[in-house]
Design an enzyme around this catalytic site. Structure first.
Site, short mmCIF file in Angstrom:
data_model
loop_
_atom_site.label_atom_id
_atom_site.label_comp_id
_atom_site.label_asym_id
_atom_site.label_seq_id
_atom_site.Cartn_x
_atom_site.Cartn_y
_atom_site.Cartn_z
N LYS A 100 -3.50 -4.85 -1.86
CA LYS A 100 -4.43 -4.09 -2.72
C LYS A 100 -5.12 -4.94 -3.78
O LYS A 100 -6.26 -4.70 -4.15
CB LYS A 100 -3.72 -2.92 -3.39
CG LYS A 100 -2.49 -3.30 -4.18
CD LYS A 100 -1.26 -2.64 -3.65
CE LYS A 100 -0.04 -3.24 -4.27
NZ LYS A 100 1.20 -2.69 -3.80
N GLY A 129 0.55 3.31 0.81
CA GLY A 129 1.50 2.86 1.83
C GLY A 129 1.20 3.47 3.19
O GLY A 129 0.17 3.21 3.79
N ILE A 131 0.51 6.58 3.87
CA ILE A 131 -0.34 7.79 3.85
C ILE A 131 -1.72 7.44 4.39
O ILE A 131 -2.36 6.51 3.90
CB ILE A 131 -0.52 8.34 2.42
CG1 ILE A 131 0.82 8.59 1.75
CG2 ILE A 131 -1.37 9.60 2.42
CD1 ILE A 131 0.70 8.95 0.28
N GLY A 182 15.83 -0.86 -5.50
CA GLY A 182 14.88 -1.69 -4.77
C GLY A 182 13.45 -1.17 -4.82
O GLY A 182 12.59 -1.65 -4.09
N GLU A 185 10.18 -4.02 -8.89
CA GLU A 185 10.40 -5.47 -8.82
C GLU A 185 11.23 -5.89 -10.04
O GLU A 185 11.28 -5.17 -11.04
CB GLU A 185 9.05 -6.20 -8.91
CG GLU A 185 8.00 -5.71 -7.97
CD GLU A 185 8.05 -6.40 -6.64
OE1 GLU A 185 8.64 -7.49 -6.56
OE2 GLU A 185 7.53 -5.82 -5.67
N LYS A 200 -5.51 0.40 -6.87
CA LYS A 200 -5.67 1.40 -5.81
C LYS A 200 -6.83 2.36 -6.10
O LYS A 200 -7.59 2.71 -5.19
CB LYS A 200 -4.35 2.16 -5.62
CG LYS A 200 -3.26 1.25 -5.03
CD LYS A 200 -1.89 1.86 -5.16
CE LYS A 200 -0.81 1.00 -4.51
NZ LYS A 200 0.56 1.42 -4.85
N1 HSE Z 1 4.88 -1.21 -6.18
C1 HSE Z 1 4.13 -0.27 -5.41
C2 HSE Z 1 4.59 1.15 -5.73
C3 HSE Z 1 4.31 -0.59 -3.95
O1 HSE Z 1 5.64 1.30 -6.38
O2 HSE Z 1 3.92 2.11 -5.39
C4 HSE Z 1 3.30 0.04 -3.04
O3 HSE Z 1 2.00 -0.36 -3.30
#
Ligand code: HSE
Length: 403
Positions: A100, A129, A131, A182, A185, A200
Site C-alpha cells: 500500500k 487484505g 476484502i 502478532g 508490529e 489505504k
Molecule cells: N498493519 C495492517 C493492519 C496490515 O493492521 O491492518 C494490513 O494492511
C-alpha cells in the site's frame, strides 16, 4: 504456461506461494493455462522451505527472463520495491502487489508505466487484505459517481479499540496484547499513528475520484490519544470509537480526505466491525450505500487477494483497457477544514465555561470522573468554529461524530 516470480518471501509472499501450490489445479482450470511459480527473490535463503529450490538473490535474473510473465511484489516499502516494480513493468511483465505504501505514493506513475507497456499493475491486496474492494470500486461500481468512502482500514487499531471497549484494557495494555497476538508490529507506529489507514484511503480516493491523492495531503490522526474515559463517554451516548479513513467528493469537485478517530452510532454497521476486521462503506449516486467487510490482514486472506490478481493478469494478458488514474496536485485534495460535523468533546475547565460556550449541551456521565472534567456532544460546525468556542476550556479529546 504463465510463469510467476515472487519478490519478498515474508508473511504475504510465502502465503502467495502456499496458495498457488495448494490451489494450483483449481487455479489452472480458471485461467485455462498453467500458472507456475518460477522464482522467489529474497536476501535470505529458506533451506527448510518446500520452495527452497526457487529462491534466488539477483533481481536481474527475473528482469531478463522472458518466460516470467507476472511479478508478485510483496517486499513492502517504497524504495527497493519501487525500483523492482519499475524495472519489471519496463521489461513487459505484469506486477501484482500488496504494497500500500508504494501504491499510495507512486500508483499514478506505475499505472501509467503499465499502460504504456501493455501490462497490468494490480493491487487488490493493498487495501482491506482479503476484502474485495479495488476491483468492485473500479468495475462493479463504475456506473456511479462515488460520493463518499468511509472505512475501518486498519486491523491493528480496530483490535486495540475493540479491546479497550470490550475488556476495559488501557491503550498500552491493548497494544501489548495486539503485539503478543502478532497483529501489531514491534514498531507499531504506522498502525497506531494512522499512516497505514492514510495510505489505504489515498488508494481508494485516487481510484474512486480519478486523480492521485497523496498521503502528505491527508491530515492523519491515529488512536494514541483515545483513552478509557473517551470509551466510557462514547458508551454513555450510545456510540463507539472507531478509527476511520474518509474521502468525500465535494460539490466543487475536490476530495476532502482525512484519517481520525470518530464516534460512530452503535446502530451504524461500522460500529459492529470488531477485532482485526476491516469494513469499507461506499456511497454512490446510483447504488446508495454499500459496504465491504472481512479480514483486512493476515497471511492467507491477503494472499487470496494477491493470487486473484495473478489470475486476472494471466487471463487478461492482451486486454487494452486498464485501471489508471491521473496525476494529483494541490487542486485535488483538501483537508476537512470546511467539513461540518457534530463533535465529541472531553475537556477540563468549569461548568460555567462549558455552559457559556454551549448553553444547550447535555453533559455525558462517567463514574469516577474528576470534578473539572466535562464531556458532551457539540452540534454541527467546522473545527475552527469549535476551537473558537473551546477557548475557555482545556480540550483533552475532540473527535468527529459520524452521521
Ligand atoms: N498493519 C495492517 C493492519 C496490515 O493492521 O491492518 C494490513 O494492511
Amino acid at each position: 504456461m504463465v510463469n510467476v516470480a515472487i519478490l519478498g518471501f515474508g508473511v504475504v509472499g510465502s502465503g502467495v506461494a502456499e496458495v498457488l501450490a495448494t490451489n494450483g489445479p483449481h487455479i489452472d482450470k480458471k485461467v485455462d493455462d498453467l500458472i507456475r511459480l518460477k522464482y522467489i527473490l529474497d536476501v535470505r535463503d529458506f533451506p527448510e522451505s518446500p520452495f527452497a529450490d526457487k529462491v534466488i538473490h539477483d533481481f536481474s535474473i527475473i528482469e531478463n527472463d522472458p518466460e516470467v510473465n507476472i511479478v508478485v511484489e510483496t517486499i513492502g516499502g517504497a524504495k527497493v520495491a519501487l525500483d523492482f516494480t519499475r524495472r519489471a513493468l519496463a521489461a513487459g511483465k505484469s506486477v501484482v502487489t500488496s504494497n500500500k505504501e508504494l501504491v499510495a505514493e507512486h500508483g499514478c506513475e506505475l499505472l501509467q508505466l503499465a499502460q504504456e507497456k501493455g501490462v497490468s499493475y494490480l493491487f487488490e491486496a493493498s487495501v482491506g487484505g482479503g476484502i474485495p474492494i479495488i476491483r468492485p470500486l473500479n468495475q462493479c461500481l463504475a456506473a456511479n459517481e462515488i460520493e463518499e468512502i468511509s472505512g475501518i482500514l486498519n486491523g491493528t487499531t480496530n483490535y486495540i479499540l475493540t479491546r479497550m471497549i470490550r475488556a476495559g484494557l488501557s491503550f498500552d495494555a491493548a497494544l501489548k496484547e495486539a503485539q503478543q497476538n502478532g497483529y501489531a508490529e514491534q514498531d507499531p507506529t504506522a498502525d497506531i499513528e494512522g499512516h497505514d489507514a492514510c495510505r489505504k484511503i489515498c488508494i481508494l480516493a485516487s481510484l474512486a475520484f480519478g486523480r492521485h491523492v497523496y498521503p502528505r495531503q491527508v491530515p492523519t490522526e491515529g488512536i494514541t490519544g483515545v483513552t478509557l474515559a473517551d470509551v466510557a463517554y462514547a458508551d454513555a451516548c450510545g456510540k463507539k470509537i472507531k478509527l476511520l479513513g474518509r474521502a468525500i467528493h465535494r460539490d466543487d469537485g475536490k476530495v476532502c480526505a482525512y484519517v481520525a478517530p470518530h464516534l460512530v452510532d452503535v446502530e451504524d454497521p461500522l460500529a459492529g466491525v470488531e477485532d482485526v476486521f476491516n469494513a469499507i462503506a461506499v456511497k454512490g449516486n446510483a447504488i446508495g450505500d454499500v459496504m465491504f467487510y472481512g479480514r483486512g490482514a493476515g497471511k492467507l486472506p491477503t494472499a487470496s487477494a494477491v493470487v486473484a490478481d495473478v489470475i486476472d493478469a494471466a487471463r487478461h494478458k492482451d486486454a487494452k483497457k486498464r485501471m489508471v488514474w491521473a496525476e494529483g496536485g494541490d487542486d485535488v485534495a483538501v483537508p476537512p477544514t470546511d467539513l461540518e460535523s457534530d463533535w465529541y468533546v472531553r475537556a477540563e475547565g468549569t461548568l460555567e465555561a462549558v455552559k457559556a460556550a454551549f448553553p444547550d449541551v447535555s453533559l455525558l456521565p462517567r463514574a469516577g470522573a474528576p470534578e473539572n472534567e466535562f464531556a458532551f456532544l457539540a452540534p454541527s460546525m467546522t473545527r475552527s468554529a469549535l476551537d473558537g468556542k473551546l477557548a475557555g476550556l482545556k480540550p483533552c479529546s475532540v473527535f468527529r461524530v459520524l452521521g
